[in-house]
Design a protein around this motif. Structure first.
Motif, mmCIF file in Angstrom:
data_model
loop_
_atom_site.group_PDB
_atom_site.id
_atom_site.type_symbol
_atom_site.label_atom_id
_atom_site.label_comp_id
_atom_site.label_asym_id
_atom_site.label_seq_id
_atom_site.Cartn_x
_atom_site.Cartn_y
_atom_site.Cartn_z
ATOM 1 N N ASN A 1 0.845 -1.192 0.000
ATOM 2 C CA ASN A 1 0.000 0.000 0.000
ATOM 3 C C ASN A 1 0.879 1.239 0.000
ATOM 4 O O ASN A 1 1.490 1.555 1.005
ATOM 5 C CB ASN A 1 -0.914 -0.010 1.227
ATOM 6 C CG ASN A 1 -1.970 1.048 1.161
ATOM 7 O OD1 ASN A 1 -1.738 2.157 0.722
ATOM 8 N ND2 ASN A 1 -3.157 0.701 1.625
ATOM 9 N N GLU B 1 -0.165 4.404 -0.455
ATOM 10 C CA GLU B 1 -0.805 5.661 -0.072
ATOM 11 C C GLU B 1 -0.724 5.950 1.421
ATOM 12 O O GLU B 1 -0.872 7.080 1.848
ATOM 13 C CB GLU B 1 -2.258 5.711 -0.554
ATOM 14 C CG GLU B 1 -3.207 4.807 0.162
ATOM 15 C CD GLU B 1 -4.638 4.927 -0.364
ATOM 16 O OE1 GLU B 1 -5.497 4.264 0.207
ATOM 17 O OE2 GLU B 1 -4.884 5.664 -1.311
ATOM 18 N N THR C 1 -2.724 9.435 5.191
ATOM 19 C CA THR C 1 -2.122 9.193 3.889
ATOM 20 C C THR C 1 -1.228 10.373 3.539
ATOM 21 O O THR C 1 -1.137 11.341 4.287
ATOM 22 C CB THR C 1 -3.184 9.037 2.778
ATOM 23 O OG1 THR C 1 -3.831 10.295 2.575
ATOM 24 C CG2 THR C 1 -4.197 7.973 3.118
ATOM 25 N N CYS D 1 -7.115 6.542 7.246
ATOM 26 C CA CYS D 1 -7.346 5.167 6.801
ATOM 27 C C CYS D 1 -7.397 4.222 7.991
ATOM 28 O O CYS D 1 -6.763 4.463 9.010
ATOM 29 C CB CYS D 1 -6.216 4.706 5.884
ATOM 30 S SG CYS D 1 -6.069 5.665 4.367
ATOM 31 N N THR E 1 -7.578 -2.216 3.487
ATOM 32 C CA THR E 1 -7.426 -0.822 3.897
ATOM 33 C C THR E 1 -8.584 -0.034 3.305
ATOM 34 O O THR E 1 -8.940 -0.237 2.151
ATOM 35 C CB THR E 1 -6.105 -0.223 3.365
ATOM 36 O OG1 THR E 1 -5.015 -0.980 3.888
ATOM 37 C CG2 THR E 1 -5.949 1.223 3.784
#
Length: 122
Positions: A36, A38, A60, A67, A79
Motif C-alpha cells: 500500500n 498511499e 495518507t 485510513c 485498507t
C-alpha cells in the motif's frame, strides 16, 4: 470575511489514536507496508484487535485523509480511507468497521471498539 477564513482553515477534527506518540506496537506488518503506497507509514497507530484482526489508523500522503487497516493475516488484510471528519466504513473477510473523529456519535448499528473505531454489528 470570518466565514471565508473558517472555510479555509483546518477541519479541526481530531483522532486520539493518531495524535499520540508512536510506540513499537504501531509498526504495520511488512506486507501492508509493501502492498500500500498511499499510507504514510510513520503515522500508523495500532488501535486494537477484534475477531483475530489487528487494527491500525493512519494518515495518507494526501491532506485530510484517514485510513483504517484491518489485518487478520498476510492474505486477507484490507485498507479503507475517508475524508477527515466524516465517518467511513471498511469491510473485509474479518468484519465491518466504522471510523469517525473524536466525539462523533457511534454509527447506527455499531459498538465502540476504541475512541475512533466501531464494530458494525448489523
Amino acid at each position: 470575511m470570518a466565514v471565508l477564513m473558517v472555510g479555509c482553515s483546518s477541519t479541526g477534527v481530531t483522532y486520539s489514536a493518531l495524535d499520540r506518540e508512536a510506540e513499537p506496537a504501531d509498526e504495520l506488518p511488512a506486507v501492508v507496508i509493501d502492498g500500500n503506497d498511499e499510507i504514510a507509514v510513520e503515522t500508523a497507530r495500532y488501535v486494537g484487535e477484534h475477531g483475530g484482526a489487528g487494527l491500525w489508523l493512519a494518515r495518507t500522503e494526501e491532506p485530510d485523509t484517514v485510513c483504517l487497516i484491518v489485518y487478520p493475516g498476510d492474505q486477507d488484510w484490507v485498507t479503507g480511507c475517508g475524508a477527515e471528519g466524516g465517518p467511513f466504513i471498511v469491510g473485509g473477510p474479518s468484519g465491518e468497521y466504522a471510523v469517525g473523529p473524536d466525539g462523533a456519535p457511534a454509527p447506527e448499528g455499531s459498538s465502540q471498539l476504541t475512541e475512533n473505531v466501531y464494530v458494525v454489528t448489523n
